[in-house]
Scaffold this active site. Structure first.
Site, PDB file in Angstrom:
ATOM      1  CE1 TYR A  25      -4.228  -1.123  -0.394  1.00  0.00           C
ATOM      2  CE2 TYR A  25      -3.697  -2.663   1.377  1.00  0.00           C
ATOM      3  CZ  TYR A  25      -4.536  -2.245   0.353  1.00  0.00           C
ATOM      4  OH  TYR A  25      -5.669  -2.959   0.069  1.00  0.00           O
ATOM      5  CD  GLU A  44      -7.495 -29.862   6.239  1.00  0.00           C
ATOM      6  OE1 GLU A  44      -7.805 -29.448   5.101  1.00  0.00           O
ATOM      7  OE2 GLU A  44      -7.691 -31.032   6.623  1.00  0.00           O
ATOM      8  CG  ASP A  58     -10.957 -32.614   6.054  1.00  0.00           C
ATOM      9  OD1 ASP A  58     -11.448 -32.836   7.184  1.00  0.00           O
ATOM     10  OD2 ASP A  58     -11.255 -31.611   5.372  1.00  0.00           O
TER      11      ASP A  58
END
Length: 353
Positions: A100, A181, A234
């Site tokens: 920025y 996760e 997962d």
């Protein structure tokens, strides 16, 4: 009168303590994982480090007098000058702050990110040495107290989470660290008071693919205490990929592997073999997509899988079944099965690989 939260009886942690003793014995011998090796592009796999950049890798030149690279050359100089001012004044900025300062010149955040990585790699120093920080997206909770760089004392409560700090000076010990996760699973474990029930322990999530600060914190906890570290992901190729980033690193950050990887990390769950063992309903399973299968094949070909035969076996189970499962599939057994049965049993009886 306030009482400290009580966790399980000491006997519950017997297998965990034995696991920690074996990790410490391996460290004293100067080893990490079983022997393994290989090469891949500009990175080399080393069992005690993970994927790290080789010294003789291919380099590219950016010239000031070349029309193709003159703009990139100018941007590198601009960011180098900003880094110089930060180091001289002993102040810090985020990558977003740098973008920025002149967003029109840089065009997008990715340009800044890539240049900072190139500078870090070129100078062979960690990004933090450039006085450039990343905005944390990860969360941490549990039996952890630490002091931030500005002297602020932070006490992580078991029932709440705080943002992963960009730098810490002092931290307190725990029995184990659980890397989760997904944020949704992390929040569910908080709601179930998992950290209190398993106290003393620490939980952290990178909310998917971990950012630099989350990986730095995990590495800091390992280097300081050498406590067992487990992953809960997962049972799908994406979850395995995320676990591999924590454990072995990534190609993109291979030049900083020594500061980021923790090869001692173990896979706690969700294992593909757990799906059949626990009789998880087939209706909760999801077919592997073509992209999933390609990802799985790619992981199986990586050099570090050769020294992880149990991981390979689990991934072959997934490949043969052509199915994957999210951690949330355990809720079909009972709403609190994950925190009440699955994780405690895994931790008590050594159900990790």
């Amino acid at each position: 009168m306030a009482f400290a939260p009580r966790g399980p009886e000491a006997s519950f942690f017997q297998v965990l303590d034995q696991h920690r003793a074996s990790l410490l014995a391996a460290l004293r011998k100067g080893g990490g994982e079983p022997a393994g090796g290989g090469t891949h592009l500009a990175s080399r796999f080393e069992d005690s480090v993970g994927l790290h950049m080789v010294s003789h890798c291919t380099t590219r030149k950016i010239k000031s007098d070349s029309p193709k690279s003159v703009k990139n050359f100018a941007l590198i100089l601009k960011i180098l000058s900003m880094i110089y001012k930060l180091v001289q004044s002993n102040t810090y900025a985020t990558k977003r702050d740098i973008y920025y300062t002149d967003s029109q010149l840089f065009g997008n955040q990715t340009v800044v990110d890539n240049i900072i990585n190139d500078i870090s790699c070129m100078l062979k120093v960690p990004r933090r040495s450039l006085h450039i920080l990343s905005t944390s997206k990860g969360l941490i909770a549990g039996n952890l107290r630490y002091i931030e760089e500005d002297g602020t004392k932070v006490n992580c409560a078991c029932a709440t989470a705080v943002a992963v700090p960009s730098n810490i000076q002092g931290i307190r010990n725990a029995k184990f660290l659980l890397i989760v996760e997904k944020d949704a699973t992390f929040q569910r474990l908080l709601d179930d008071n998992f950290c209190t029930k398993m106290s003393p322990c620490i939980m952290v999530t990178g909310k998917g693919v971990p950012d630099l600060n989350t990986r730095l914190l995990v590495k800091k906890l390992w280097d300081t205490f050498h406590i067992p570290i487990f992953t809960l992901v997962d049972a799908d190729p994406h979850g395995i990929e995320i676990m591999c980033i924590y454990k072995y690193g990534s190609m993109a950050m291979s030049f900083e592997a020594h500061n980021l990887t923790v090869p001692a990390i173990r896979w706690l769950g969700l294992l593909p073999s757990d799906i059949k063992r626990l009789n998880i309903p087939k209706g909760t399973l999801i077919p592997l997509t073509k992209q999933d299968q390609m990802k799985l094949d790619s992981i199986l070909k990586r050099p570090y899988i050769t020294c992880q035969p149990f991981w390979r076996k689990e991934m072959e189970i997934m490949a043969d079944s052509k199915m994957k499962a999210e951690i949330q599939a355990l809720t079909f057994l009972s709403s609190d099965y994950l925190s009440r049965v699955y994780l405690p049993n895994k931790l008590k009886f050594g159900g990790w690989i």
